[in-house]
Write a protein that holds these residues in place. Structure first.
Motif, PDB file in Angstrom:
ATOM      1  N   UNK A   1       0.853  -1.187   0.000  1.00 40.14           N
ATOM      2  CA  UNK A   1       0.000   0.000   0.000  1.00 40.14           C
ATOM      3  C   UNK A   1       0.891   1.240   0.000  1.00 40.14           C
ATOM      4  N   UNK A   2       0.270   2.404  -0.183  1.00 41.24           N
ATOM      5  CA  UNK A   2       1.034   3.646  -0.132  1.00 41.24           C
ATOM      6  C   UNK A   2       1.641   3.850   1.258  1.00 41.24           C
ATOM      7  N   UNK A   3       0.884   3.461   2.293  1.00 39.16           N
ATOM      8  CA  UNK A   3       1.388   3.599   3.656  1.00 39.16           C
ATOM      9  C   UNK A   3       2.595   2.695   3.898  1.00 39.16           C
ATOM     10  N   UNK A   4       2.525   1.456   3.390  1.00 44.28           N
ATOM     11  CA  UNK A   4       3.643   0.531   3.609  1.00 44.28           C
ATOM     12  C   UNK A   4       4.867   0.926   2.781  1.00 44.28           C
TER      13      UNK A   4
ATOM     14  N   UNK B   1      12.372   3.710  -6.555  1.00 40.45           N
ATOM     15  CA  UNK B   1      12.132   3.350  -7.960  1.00 40.45           C
ATOM     16  C   UNK B   1      11.487   1.975  -8.055  1.00 40.45           C
ATOM     17  N   UNK B   2      11.985   1.019  -7.276  1.00 36.78           N
ATOM     18  CA  UNK B   2      11.392  -0.320  -7.274  1.00 36.78           C
ATOM     19  C   UNK B   2       9.970  -0.317  -6.765  1.00 36.78           C
ATOM     20  N   UNK B   3       9.709   0.452  -5.711  1.00 37.95           N
ATOM     21  CA  UNK B   3       8.353   0.541  -5.156  1.00 37.95           C
ATOM     22  C   UNK B   3       7.398   1.171  -6.173  1.00 37.95           C
TER      23      UNK B   3
ATOM     24  N   UNK C   1       4.067  -0.602  -7.269  1.00 38.52           N
ATOM     25  CA  UNK C   1       2.820  -0.024  -6.785  1.00 38.52           C
ATOM     26  C   UNK C   1       2.004   0.624  -7.897  1.00 38.52           C
ATOM     27  N   UNK C   2       2.664   1.343  -8.802  1.00 46.87           N
ATOM     28  CA  UNK C   2       1.956   2.102  -9.830  1.00 46.87           C
ATOM     29  C   UNK C   2       1.956   1.434 -11.202  1.00 46.87           C
TER      30      UNK C   2
ATOM     31  N   UNK D   1      10.798  13.004  -9.993  1.00 47.11           N
ATOM     32  CA  UNK D   1       9.994  13.831  -9.090  1.00 47.11           C
ATOM     33  C   UNK D   1       9.381  12.976  -7.994  1.00 47.11           C
ATOM     34  N   UNK D   2       8.887  11.789  -8.336  1.00 45.76           N
ATOM     35  CA  UNK D   2       8.313  10.873  -7.356  1.00 45.76           C
ATOM     36  C   UNK D   2       9.338  10.541  -6.279  1.00 45.76           C
TER      37      UNK D   2
END
Length: 505
Positions: free
Chosen positions: A120-123, A363-365, A369-370, A272-273
């Motif tokens: 998740x975004x939180x994790x 970068x891996x996340x 995730x996206x 940017x992310x």
């Protein structure tokens, strides 16, 4: 005489360990696994307190009156300029691990966080936060205090560069030079041996993984054995040239390659992310530092197991590396004040590690995730190359990474043989080549035994078990340092301000 005893005992036990690993690897693995479980379950609380204690101790060294004390005589100047100095301590401190865990650890924590729901975004933020915890202030505080003690007793008191010598104000000179001192130095030798062996094992596995990705070489123990033989030859040649040539040159090469790789990843990845993620995660890390550093989850077995397998393992790893990294940093830090030394060792590598893990792990996340690319299920040693595969110039990045792992490998082993030589020759600043070569061969043989008997698990077990007795020595060392610094202030021996504010040349 004393150095000969330490060398004889240490080499003898090391050879015995290697022989046991060759003859009965299964029994060695079983014994080490049982020892690891015992230490993790029963001493996790102790490791958490120790890591927090050293961080507080380091902060006191910066903000307190001890910061004025100079490491060396009043006229001593730094031997290396600041950029080279930072490159040397950074390369010796964590080099291989940054590439091995750079993508794998944040992504692993993202998928399986210490608590709460994964993927998740939180994790994602939580996973990076704990990664920075493991590689940040706590780790470098442990290094800083041990290096500070070794540097002070060597350059200010003229003591040999040995762990035992730093305990003299507490246990007395006779005990420090006698049986207790020899026992302390032997413990330091084996913590160094196993701590560095783990990094070399990780390095050989990831070089093998990178070669598999680049040119299709199979991933197995035989290839890792070949890699170890080649790298061993190179780092022994480097060790023979001395610290001012081999290690200095390699450290500068390491830092240059690492910066090229870091900038390339930042530009080619989701720039940017990553930058937004870094600022956000850094804020949460600072805000939750005290909670993360003391978290154990006594009521939740699954969460407790996560903390034992990750956080406690890291504290043990950094403690096992303290004789190695501490002696090396001390050796190259003459002429610095306590405040300058502690600020540099504590803050600069922490900031670099935090940014490194955010760029690579973030970068891996982002990809998982996206973009739905499964990074977290990859083996640890291949996660980095999986991320490269999704980026432009992925093959070039992989090639640079393999080169960087190799140079980090050589630098770490080179530095370790130098430090092991110091530890077993009575603290000689320039140990004989025959001693360094002996330890280079033993270091490589120990790494291969651990890889053969259990791979990554065996490497981790060796770290955790060897670090426990050393931890008690570090506590006495911290007390000894504090006692000596108080004497320095009472005697008025502090660094005098210079007319020009130019700290290093």
């Amino acid at each position: 005489m004393r150095g000969n005893k330490t060398l004889t005992i240490s080499v003898g036990i090391s050879i015995l360990f290697v022989l046991i690993g060759v003859i009965i690897p299964e029994r060695l693995a079983d014994a080490m696994n049982a020892s690891q479980t015992f230490v993790l379950v029963n001493f996790g609380w102790f490791y958490q307190l120790i890591a927090t204690f050293f961080l507080i101790f380091a902060i006191i060294m910066i903000v307190g009156p001890f910061g004025k004390i100079k490491l060396g005589k009043p006229e001593d100047k730094p031997e290396y300029n600041r950029a080279t100095w930072i490159a040397m301590l950074f390369s010796a401190g964590m080099g291989i691990g940054l590439l091995f865990y750079g993508v794998a650890e944040p992504v692993s924590h993202f998928a399986t966080p210490p608590f709460g729901e994964g993927s998740t975004e939180e994790s994602a933020v939580l996973g990076l936060r704990y990664t920075i915890l493991h590689w940040g202030l706590h780790a470098w505080a442990i290094y800083a205090i041990v290096a500070l003690a070794l540097a002070y007793f060597k350059f200010n008191r003229g003591s040999p560069g040995l762990m035992s010598a730093t305990l003299t104000p507490v246990i007395g000179e006779k005990r420090a030079k006698g049986g207790i001192g020899i026992a302390v130095d032997v413990i330091a030798v084996f913590a160094t041996l196993f701590g560095v062996a783990a990094s070399l094992g990780l390095g050989s596995q990831q070089i093998n993984s990178g070669l598999q990705y680049l040119i299709g070489i199979p991933y197995n123990f035989g290839i890792q054995l070949t890699i170890m033989v080649i790298i061993t030859t190179l780092f022994i040649l480097s060790a023979s040239t001395g610290i001012s040539k081999g290690i200095k040159w390699l450290s500068n090469i390491n830092m240059s390659l690492a910066m090229i790789l870091l900038v390339a990843m930042l530009i080619l990845g989701p720039t940017v992310f990553v930058l937004n993620l870094f600022v956000n995660t850094l804020g949460e890390y600072i805000q939750n530092l005290h909670r993360m550093g003391l978290r154990l989850s006594p009521f939740n077995e699954e969460e407790a197991g996560w903390t034992q397998g990750w956080t406690i393992f890291y504290w043990a790893w950094w403690i096992s590396w303290t004789p190695f990294v501490g002696m090396f940093i001390a050796r190259v830090s003459k002429g610095r004040t306590v405040r300058e030394f502690t600020v540099a060792v504590l803050l600069i590598p922490t900031a670099l590690c935090a940014f490194w893990f955010t760029v690579f792990g973030g970068t891996g996340i982002q990809m998982e995730l996206l973009n739905g690319i499964d990074i977290s299920s990859q083996p640890i040693e291949t996660a980095l190359f999986m991320v490269y595969d999704q980026l432009p110039l992925g093959a070039v990045l992989s090639l640079i990474s393999v080169l960087l792992i190799s140079t980090f490998f050589i630098t770490s082993a080179d530095s370790a043989t130098f430090v092991l030589g110091m530890q077993t020759t009575g603290g000689m600043l320039n140990p004989p080549n025959r001693v360094k070569i002996t330890w280079g061969l033993i270091l490589s043989a120990s790494t291969l035994v651990l890889l053969f008997s259990g791979g990554l698990d065996a490497l981790q077990t060796a770290i955790i078990v060897s670090a426990l007795p050393l931890t008690f020595i570090l506590l006495v060392m911290a007390y000894s340092l504090l006692k000596s610094f108080k004497q320095e202030l009472r005697a008025g021996r502090t660094a005098q301000p210079r007319r020009k504010e130019k700290i290093s040349s």
